[in-house]
Design a protein around this motif. Structure first.
Motif, short mmCIF file in Angstrom:
data_model
loop_
_atom_site.label_atom_id
_atom_site.label_comp_id
_atom_site.label_asym_id
_atom_site.label_seq_id
_atom_site.Cartn_x
_atom_site.Cartn_y
_atom_site.Cartn_z
N VAL A 143 26.58 36.68 22.22
CA VAL A 143 25.85 36.59 23.05
C VAL A 143 23.99 36.35 22.33
O VAL A 143 23.59 37.61 21.88
CB VAL A 143 25.31 38.32 23.84
CG1 VAL A 143 24.62 37.92 25.15
CG2 VAL A 143 27.21 38.23 24.74
N CYS A 144 23.65 35.64 23.22
CA CYS A 144 22.20 35.55 22.66
C CYS A 144 21.10 36.81 23.74
O CYS A 144 21.98 36.45 24.52
CB CYS A 144 22.06 34.20 22.27
SG CYS A 144 19.78 33.97 22.10
N GLY A 145 19.85 36.76 23.56
CA GLY A 145 19.21 37.65 24.24
C GLY A 145 18.43 35.86 25.22
O GLY A 145 18.72 36.68 26.42
N SER A 146 18.90 35.06 24.83
CA SER A 146 18.26 34.02 25.71
C SER A 146 19.70 33.92 26.63
O SER A 146 19.29 33.90 28.77
CB SER A 146 17.98 32.64 24.85
OG SER A 146 19.51 32.24 25.23
N ASP A 147 20.84 34.07 26.91
CA ASP A 147 21.65 34.38 27.92
C ASP A 147 21.47 35.53 29.24
O ASP A 147 21.83 35.54 30.02
CB ASP A 147 23.16 34.46 26.68
CG ASP A 147 23.84 33.14 25.69
OD1 ASP A 147 23.51 32.31 26.92
OD2 ASP A 147 24.05 33.13 25.46
N GLY B 3 26.56 29.97 26.22
CA GLY B 3 26.99 30.28 24.95
C GLY B 3 26.75 28.62 23.89
O GLY B 3 26.94 27.73 24.04
N HIS B 4 25.85 29.45 22.83
CA HIS B 4 25.34 28.28 22.47
C HIS B 4 25.41 28.71 20.81
O HIS B 4 24.69 27.58 19.94
CB HIS B 4 23.77 27.88 22.47
CG HIS B 4 22.57 28.87 22.39
ND1 HIS B 4 22.56 29.59 23.60
CD2 HIS B 4 22.05 29.57 21.22
CE1 HIS B 4 21.30 30.63 23.16
NE2 HIS B 4 21.32 30.66 21.59
N GLU B 5 25.65 29.64 21.17
CA GLU B 5 25.72 30.29 19.21
C GLU B 5 27.66 30.54 18.73
O GLU B 5 28.29 32.15 18.83
CB GLU B 5 25.83 31.86 18.95
CG GLU B 5 24.56 31.59 19.48
CD GLU B 5 23.69 32.87 20.01
OE1 GLU B 5 23.85 33.70 18.82
OE2 GLU B 5 22.02 33.31 19.86
N PHE B 6 28.23 29.56 18.19
CA PHE B 6 29.54 29.32 17.99
C PHE B 6 30.46 29.08 16.82
O PHE B 6 29.46 27.59 16.69
CB PHE B 6 30.54 28.79 19.62
CG PHE B 6 29.93 27.54 20.01
CD1 PHE B 6 28.63 26.85 20.82
CD2 PHE B 6 30.65 25.95 19.66
CE1 PHE B 6 27.82 25.95 20.78
CE2 PHE B 6 30.59 25.11 19.72
CZ PHE B 6 29.33 24.79 20.03
N ALA C 224 26.01 32.26 12.90
CA ALA C 224 24.87 31.34 12.45
C ALA C 224 23.49 31.10 12.97
O ALA C 224 22.04 30.92 12.52
CB ALA C 224 25.53 29.84 11.78
N GLU C 225 23.55 30.76 14.30
CA GLU C 225 22.48 30.24 14.91
C GLU C 225 21.59 30.93 15.09
O GLU C 225 19.94 30.35 14.53
CB GLU C 225 22.52 29.91 16.37
CG GLU C 225 22.30 28.88 17.22
CD GLU C 225 20.74 29.94 18.40
OE1 GLU C 225 20.02 29.14 17.61
OE2 GLU C 225 20.88 30.55 17.71
N PRO C 226 21.49 32.40 15.33
CA PRO C 226 19.84 33.26 15.03
C PRO C 226 20.05 33.53 14.14
O PRO C 226 19.12 33.40 13.38
CB PRO C 226 20.53 34.38 15.49
CG PRO C 226 21.98 34.48 16.60
CD PRO C 226 22.52 33.08 16.30
ZN LIG Z 1 20.56 32.35 20.72
#
Ligand SMILES: [Zn+2]
Ligand SMILES: [Zn+2]
Length: 344
Positions: A39-43, A62-65, A148-150
């Motif tokens: 879960v991103c801060g942006s979510d 969801g973009h960090e997967f 990996a994304e953050p």
């Molecule tokens: Zn993110």
């Protein structure tokens, strides 16, 4: 059909678990069985309708997967069913502009990302263009690979868009997940002293900051940040990274940076704010924005994660099934955990 966490309207708390169709893939896509999605801060911002970017609803968040390739499109050559992968976030880019053609597709004016422009990965399956994928080693579990994304955001901000030399005085403002990872990247790059600045409500995050390599933590509500920095170097900081979710701290950053120093802004804010910009000119400061990431950065952070060099487990406070999404979001919103991971 499959269950998915859907952001369905541009108003607060317009997020719910819904049944949606399993996506159909095109010729150059893969269908990914999601192994983990963080879960991103942006979510969380989207869930509370406090985001600063354009969102098309309804959209699966969801973009960090990371996950396993379940099906490949007709013209996909490099990936096969069963491959373990992580995915970059630029779900759509034009492919033709000078930025795309020179590998800086993260800055393509037509870029659309998973989770706000294109359906994301808080579901069992997500459709992903094969060009977004990176293979991951078996030694890297999905629960860490999804981070990996953050990591890529932080690496781009500190190690590509900023320059850190061993012994540089670096200040990171805002100890959220990105700020903490920026601090970690700075520590790996040799920053020392390394100061993390937050507010009293960030107290639990200060402990994590120290674990990640901060030599000093400063509660800006209680202590004089400028005095701490000048006590270490009267000229100021070599680099100040603003990873806060506000505009105001940029003012502080410009004051803290030394003459000929750098300020890198990676945090977003919905509030326009008037600040004194004169120190930028007077001190010959390099002010740099940092957005997203590209292919070589991903390859590097997968290596860092696999070697456990970033202490990724230090920032994950909760792991939950998809049905537990609400608590996972709330815990981050209330500052009880730094980051949650969902296992669909
Ligand atoms: Zn993110
Ligand atoms: Zn483009």
């Amino acid at each position: 059909m499959q269950a998915a966490v859907v952001h369905y309207a541009l108003e607060p708390l317009a997020v719910e678990l819904r049944e949606v169709a399993v996506p159909e893939i095109g010729a150059d896509d893969v269908l990914l069985r999601v192994g983990a999605v963080s879960v991103c801060g942006s979510d969380v911002h989207q869930a509370y309708n406090t985001h600063s970017w354009r969102v098309s609803v309804p959209v699966v968040l969801g973009h960090e997967f990371a996950g396993t390739v379940a099906e490949v499109g007709r013209v996909v050559k490099c990936f096969r069913e069963g491959d373990r992968v992580v995915s970059e976030t630029a779900a759509e880019v034009c492919g033709d502009c000078v930025l795309c053609r020179t590998g800086r597709y993260n800055l393509c004016p037509h870029r659309k990302g998973f989770g706000y422009g294109i359906d994301g990965a808080m579901a069992s399956y997500v459709k992903v263009p094969a060009r977004c994928l990176h293979r991951i080693p078996d030694s890297l579990p999905f629960e860490l690979a999804c981070l990996a994304e953050p990591h890529a955001v932080a690496f781009n901000a500190m190690c590509v868009n900023s320059m850190i030399r061993p012994g540089d005085l670096v200040v990171v403002v805002g100890p959220g997940p990105i700020g903490l990872l920026c601090a970690r990247m700075a520590a790996l790059a040799g920053a020392n002293p390394l100061i993390v600045v937050g507010l009293s409500s960030d107290a639990p995050r200060f402990e994590t900051a120290v674990r990640l390599g901060a030599t000093h933590v400063v509660d800006a509500g209680r202590d004089d940040v400028e005095a701490v920095v000048r006590g270490l170097n009267p000229l100021g900081a070599d680099l100040v990274c603003d990873a806060s979710g506000a505009s105001r701290p940029l003012d502080l950053a410009l004051r803290l940076a030394r003459p000929d120093g750098q300020v890198t802004k990676v945090g977003w804010s919905p509030d326009p704010v008037a600040i004194d910009i004169n120190p930028l000119v007077q001190k010959n400061i390099r002010l740099q924005g940092s957005f997203s990431h590209n292919f070589p950065i991903w390859e590097r952070v997968i290596h860092l994660l696999d070697r456990r060099l970033t202490c990724p487990e230090a920032i994950v406070g909760m792991t939950a099934p998809l049905e537990g999404w609400r608590e996972a979001f709330t815990a981050m919103h209330e500052g009880r955990v730094i980051k949650s991971v969902l296992i669909p």
